[in-house]
Write an enzyme that holds these catalytic residues in place. Structure first.
Site: not given
Ligand code: 5GP
Ligand code: ZN
Length: 114
Positions: A93, A95, A98, A100
């Site tokens: 999942g 999204t 980069h 994190h």
């Molecule tokens: P992933 O699904 O890639 O592990 O997590 C990406 C996270 O980034 C998600 O929990 C989402 O809510 C967060 N996210 C996406 N866009 C933004 C943004 O513009 N600002 C912040 N603070 N979080 C974001």
């Molecule tokens: Zn980046």
């Protein structure tokens, strides 16, 4: 990476509620929190997924994990517990491409995860 959302947050082009930053890392609140505490810890340098990490990044990853523990402790969750998550690619999942580290606390987390 001009088209990377988290690089743009690092650069300050997109606002975020920062809770920590140093020469290597930035930590900020997730925009769509999944727990009372939901912080994302990212390296300033663009790394798309865990698959792109090299042995030279071991210290960086260590700093990310130790920062997660410090942020959890600052928020009072060290003893009670908290969840840390790196999602990698589609099945997990991911999204934002980069890397994190999610740091979540303040509620009960189940296992196995969804
Ligand atoms: P992933 O699904 O890639 O592990 O997590 C990406 C996270 O980034 C998600 O929990 C989402 O809510 C967060 N996210 C996406 N866009 C933004 C943004 O513009 N600002 C912040 N603070 N979080 C974001
Ligand atoms: Zn980046």
């Amino acid at each position: 990476m001009a088209d990377c959302l988290f690089c743009r947050i690092v650069a300050g082009d997109i606002p975020a509620t920062r809770v920590y930053e140093d020469d290597h890392l930035v930590a900020f609140k997730d925009i769509n929190p999944q727990a009372p505490m939901h912080v994302l810890i990212i390296p300033r340098r663009h790394v798309a997924t865990l698959n792109e990490l090299a042995s030279g990044d071991d210290a960086l990853v260590g700093e990310m994990v130790r920062r997660a523990a410090a942020i959890a402790a600052e928020n009072g969750y060290a003893q009670r517990g908290y969840r840390t998550v790196f999602n990698c690619n589609a099945d997990a999942g991911q999204t934002v491409f980069h890397i994190h580290l999610h740091v979540l606390g303040g509620r009960l987390f189940t296992w196995p995860p969804g």
